[in-house]
Design a protein around this motif. Structure first.
Motif, PDB file in Angstrom:
ATOM      1  N   LEU A   1       5.471 -10.625  20.825  1.00 39.71           N
ATOM      2  CA  LEU A   1       5.471 -10.592  19.385  1.00 39.71           C
ATOM      3  C   LEU A   1       5.485  -9.583  18.702  1.00 39.71           C
ATOM      4  CD1 LEU A   1       3.469 -13.954  18.782  1.00 39.71           C
ATOM      5  CD2 LEU A   1       5.993 -13.832  18.316  1.00 39.71           C
ATOM      6  N   LEU A   2       4.511  -8.688  19.126  1.00 42.44           N
ATOM      7  CA  LEU A   2       4.194  -7.527  18.027  1.00 42.44           C
ATOM      8  C   LEU A   2       5.450  -6.642  18.095  1.00 42.44           C
ATOM      9  CD1 LEU A   2       0.487  -6.581  19.384  1.00 42.44           C
ATOM     10  CD2 LEU A   2       1.344  -7.996  17.234  1.00 42.44           C
ATOM     11  N   PRO A   3       6.220  -6.391  19.098  1.00 41.57           N
ATOM     12  CA  PRO A   3       7.432  -5.580  18.750  1.00 41.57           C
ATOM     13  C   PRO A   3       8.310  -5.579  17.433  1.00 41.57           C
ATOM     14  CG  PRO A   3       7.170  -5.871  21.343  1.00 41.57           C
ATOM     15  CD  PRO A   3       6.379  -7.037  20.407  1.00 41.57           C
ATOM     16  N   ASN A   4       8.262  -6.919  17.225  1.00 43.60           N
ATOM     17  CA  ASN A   4       8.979  -7.434  16.199  1.00 43.60           C
ATOM     18  C   ASN A   4       8.828  -6.889  14.684  1.00 43.60           C
ATOM     19  OD1 ASN A   4      10.801  -9.378  17.835  1.00 43.60           O
ATOM     20  ND2 ASN A   4       8.905 -10.675  17.790  1.00 43.60           N
ATOM     21  N   PHE A   5       7.451  -6.528  14.816  1.00 41.12           N
ATOM     22  CA  PHE A   5       6.936  -6.258  13.401  1.00 41.12           C
ATOM     23  C   PHE A   5       6.003  -4.787  13.445  1.00 41.12           C
ATOM     24  CE2 PHE A   5       4.421  -9.785  14.676  1.00 41.12           C
ATOM     25  CZ  PHE A   5       3.259  -9.313  14.699  1.00 41.12           C
ATOM     26  N   LEU A   6       5.883  -4.209  14.491  1.00 36.39           N
ATOM     27  CA  LEU A   6       4.986  -3.123  14.495  1.00 36.39           C
ATOM     28  C   LEU A   6       5.842  -1.749  14.959  1.00 36.39           C
ATOM     29  CD1 LEU A   6       1.496  -4.437  15.928  1.00 36.39           C
ATOM     30  CD2 LEU A   6       2.180  -3.584  13.348  1.00 36.39           C
ATOM     31  N   GLU A   7       5.493  -0.798  14.526  1.00 34.77           N
ATOM     32  CA  GLU A   7       6.062   0.403  15.384  1.00 34.77           C
ATOM     33  C   GLU A   7       5.760   0.676  16.808  1.00 34.77           C
ATOM     34  OE1 GLU A   7       5.999   5.246  14.234  1.00 34.77           O
ATOM     35  OE2 GLU A   7       6.481   3.847  12.382  1.00 34.77           O
ATOM     36  N   ASP A   8       4.415   0.716  16.812  1.00 39.32           N
ATOM     37  CA  ASP A   8       3.677   0.896  18.225  1.00 39.32           C
ATOM     38  C   ASP A   8       2.209   0.075  18.246  1.00 39.32           C
ATOM     39  OD1 ASP A   8       3.242   1.240  20.857  1.00 39.32           O
ATOM     40  OD2 ASP A   8       3.636   3.616  20.725  1.00 39.32           O
ATOM     41  N   TYR A   9       1.778  -0.251  19.323  1.00 37.26           N
ATOM     42  CA  TYR A   9       0.770  -0.840  19.369  1.00 37.26           C
ATOM     43  C   TYR A   9      -0.139  -0.862  20.740  1.00 37.26           C
ATOM     44  CZ  TYR A   9       3.740  -3.911  21.839  1.00 37.26           C
ATOM     45  OH  TYR A   9       4.619  -4.417  22.895  1.00 37.26           O
ATOM     46  N   ARG A  10      -1.456  -1.255  20.669  1.00 38.80           N
ATOM     47  CA  ARG A  10      -1.923  -1.158  22.450  1.00 38.80           C
ATOM     48  C   ARG A  10      -2.712  -2.624  22.042  1.00 38.80           C
ATOM     49  NH1 ARG A  10       0.843   2.353  22.545  1.00 38.80           N
ATOM     50  NH2 ARG A  10       0.462   4.590  23.186  1.00 38.80           N
ATOM     51  N   VAL A  11      -2.334  -3.391  22.756  1.00 39.24           N
ATOM     52  CA  VAL A  11      -3.221  -4.805  22.898  1.00 39.24           C
ATOM     53  C   VAL A  11      -4.119  -4.334  24.257  1.00 39.24           C
ATOM     54  CG1 VAL A  11      -2.843  -7.006  23.654  1.00 39.24           C
ATOM     55  CG2 VAL A  11      -1.203  -6.086  22.372  1.00 39.24           C
TER      56      VAL A  11
ATOM     57  N   LEU B   1       0.757  -1.154   0.019  1.00 38.93           N
ATOM     58  CA  LEU B   1       0.122   0.020   0.114  1.00 38.93           C
ATOM     59  C   LEU B   1       0.811   1.285  -0.176  1.00 38.93           C
ATOM     60  CD1 LEU B   1      -2.776  -1.020   2.481  1.00 38.93           C
ATOM     61  CD2 LEU B   1      -2.918  -1.099  -0.038  1.00 38.93           C
ATOM     62  N   GLY B   2       2.100   1.136  -0.343  1.00 36.88           N
ATOM     63  CA  GLY B   2       2.876   2.150  -0.683  1.00 36.88           C
ATOM     64  C   GLY B   2       3.536   2.488   0.693  1.00 36.88           C
ATOM     65  N   ASN B   3       4.102   3.759   0.963  1.00 35.18           N
ATOM     66  CA  ASN B   3       4.890   4.128   2.010  1.00 35.18           C
ATOM     67  C   ASN B   3       3.976   4.852   2.877  1.00 35.18           C
ATOM     68  OD1 ASN B   3       7.490   3.433   0.711  1.00 35.18           O
ATOM     69  ND2 ASN B   3       7.340   5.529  -0.380  1.00 35.18           N
ATOM     70  N   LEU B   4       2.752   4.896   2.873  1.00 35.58           N
ATOM     71  CA  LEU B   4       2.146   5.246   4.015  1.00 35.58           C
ATOM     72  C   LEU B   4       2.176   4.358   5.122  1.00 35.58           C
ATOM     73  CD1 LEU B   4      -1.357   6.197   2.164  1.00 35.58           C
ATOM     74  CD2 LEU B   4       0.088   7.811   2.931  1.00 35.58           C
ATOM     75  N   LYS B   5       2.028   5.124   6.454  1.00 39.62           N
ATOM     76  CA  LYS B   5       1.897   4.679   7.710  1.00 39.62           C
ATOM     77  C   LYS B   5       0.298   4.345   7.905  1.00 39.62           C
ATOM     78  CE  LYS B   5       6.039   5.832  10.081  1.00 39.62           C
ATOM     79  NZ  LYS B   5       6.971   6.438  11.245  1.00 39.62           N
ATOM     80  N   PHE B   6      -0.105   3.237   8.368  1.00 33.14           N
ATOM     81  CA  PHE B   6      -1.590   3.079   8.752  1.00 33.14           C
ATOM     82  C   PHE B   6      -1.883   2.227  10.140  1.00 33.14           C
ATOM     83  CE2 PHE B   6      -0.179   0.489   5.261  1.00 33.14           C
ATOM     84  CZ  PHE B   6      -0.491  -0.904   5.525  1.00 33.14           C
ATOM     85  N   ILE B   7      -2.929   2.097  10.489  1.00 33.82           N
ATOM     86  CA  ILE B   7      -3.086   1.340  11.684  1.00 33.82           C
ATOM     87  C   ILE B   7      -4.189   0.301  11.270  1.00 33.82           C
ATOM     88  CG2 ILE B   7      -5.097   3.044  12.455  1.00 33.82           C
ATOM     89  CD1 ILE B   7      -3.897   2.603  15.525  1.00 33.82           C
TER      90      ILE B   7
ATOM     91  N   PRO C   1       0.703  -3.363   8.514  1.00 33.90           N
ATOM     92  CA  PRO C   1       0.576  -2.000   9.237  1.00 33.90           C
ATOM     93  C   PRO C   1       1.522  -1.637  10.143  1.00 33.90           C
ATOM     94  CG  PRO C   1      -0.927  -3.600  10.536  1.00 33.90           C
ATOM     95  CD  PRO C   1      -0.286  -4.384   9.238  1.00 33.90           C
ATOM     96  N   SER C   2       1.810  -0.296  10.203  1.00 33.67           N
ATOM     97  CA  SER C   2       2.700   0.274  11.216  1.00 33.67           C
ATOM     98  C   SER C   2       2.517   0.240  12.701  1.00 33.67           C
ATOM     99  CB  SER C   2       3.217   1.655  10.714  1.00 33.67           C
ATOM    100  OG  SER C   2       2.050   2.523  10.701  1.00 33.67           O
TER     101      SER C   2
END
Length: 330
Positions: free
Chosen positions: A205-215, A69-75, A186-187
């Motif tokens: 797991l999530l820190p391996n492939f996401l910039e940030d998250y909320r579980v 989806l290009g260089n856009l960051k998205f959630i 997604p970022s």
């Protein structure tokens, strides 16, 4: 493969390589339906280990239809499901509020398995046409700021597993895997889980492939922020709890969260919330989830994000995003 199945049935854990081999066998049809059901049943007794979950995930991501989806960051906003609560489609409605706040959203979802109406059931009923065309998804993201990915179109290898899951009618470890395998990568992500054990697995797991998250996990059993009590939250930086008062809202009754018996009920709630005509408690639940997602993406104070969410909903921006998205469907 029989050795690995037997190992699971004896409550033994698989290592990363074994987990990859087992998932490959499942999606390639090397296990029959009975063996597949046995594997799924074995994880009703215990949660997958970190190595198992990582191995399962990596196979599914590698075999998925790839999405650029290009260089856009998205959630992405989604939940594991499987909490047995039959709540209304909170994450789906929340997605439009977040998009209305100016944040790009690429939501991954599926038909309901352990709930009456999944996000895909609802969106299809509302007129959204599922497609794995990258051009269509890019156009929606660029023109509207939101797109949806129906999981079966991007994970065709799981088609036969779907029948087994549906036959069981119970949450399985595929509920846990679903939010981990968004093919658009997604970022950021807001993801709800049905218990704290899964929340802690995700936190590894999530820190391996996401910039940030909320579980998130509401301690009274919901896989979303429900404002029914305390919610446990895991982020890249910390583990903390939130009360309804942290969002500026009152505690709500669980009865207000009911999603109804069918997709028609779900659609009415969807429209009522986005139009601002639903019960205030329903609206506040959506605003709380949207605020947490916005805060995650923009790295801003939660109170500021609550105001952004309110502005998106009550100004009509959120429902405008929905109307524009549907207008693009052909």
């Amino acid at each position: 493969m029989k050795i690995l199945v037997d190992k699971l049935l004896e409550s033994q854990s698989l290592d990363y390589t074994e987990a990859k081999a087992l998932m490959s066998a499942i999606v390639n049809g090397d296990l029959n339906d009975v063996q597949t059901a046995a594997v799924l049943a074995s994880y009703r007794i215990r949660m997958p280990s970190i190595s198992e979950l990582k191995g399962f995930r990596d196979v599914l991501v590698d075999m998925a239809v790839q999405v650029d989806l290009g260089n856009l960051k998205f959630i992405d906003l989604c939940g594991t499901g499987g909490d047995g609560k039959n709540t209304f489609n909170i994450s789906t409605i929340t997605s439009f509020v977040v998009a209305g706040a100016g944040i790009h959203v690429a939501k991954h979802g599926n038909y309901g398995v352990s709930s009456n109406t999944g996000s895909s059931n609802l969106l299809e009923y509302l007129g959204y046409k599922f497609d794995n065309s990258i051009g269509k998804l890019q156009a929606e993201l660029e023109k509207v700021g939101i797109c949806f990915m129906h999981a079966p179109l991007f994970h065709p290898a799981l088609k036969r597993v779907g029948a087994v899951r549906k036959g069981l009618g119970l949450k399985t470890f595929f509920n846990i895997l679903g939010p981990l395998v968004n093919p658009a990568k997604p970022s950021h992500q807001l993801v709800g889980v049905f218990n704290l054990e899964v929340a802690r697995l995700y936190a590894y797991l999530l820190p391996n492939f996401l910039e940030d998250y909320r579980v998130v996990h509401s301690v009274d059993g919901y896989d979303e922020v429900t404002l029914t009590g305390v919610v446990k939250v895991f982020s890249k930086e910390a583990e903390f709890t939130l009360l309804p008062s942290n969002f500026g809202f009152e505690k709500v009754s669980p009865n207000i969260l009911d999603g109804g018996e069918n997709v028609e009920c779900a659609a009415k709630i969807f429209y009522d919330v986005l139009k601002g005509t639903a019960h205030n408690d329903k609206i506040n639940v959506v605003l709380a989830n949207a605020a947490l997602a916005i805060s995650c993406f923009l790295k801003e104070d939660l109170a500021v994000s609550v105001e952004r969410a309110k502005e998106s909903l009550f100004s009509g921006k959120a429902i405008d995003k929905f109307n524009k998205l549907i207008s693009l469907q052909k």
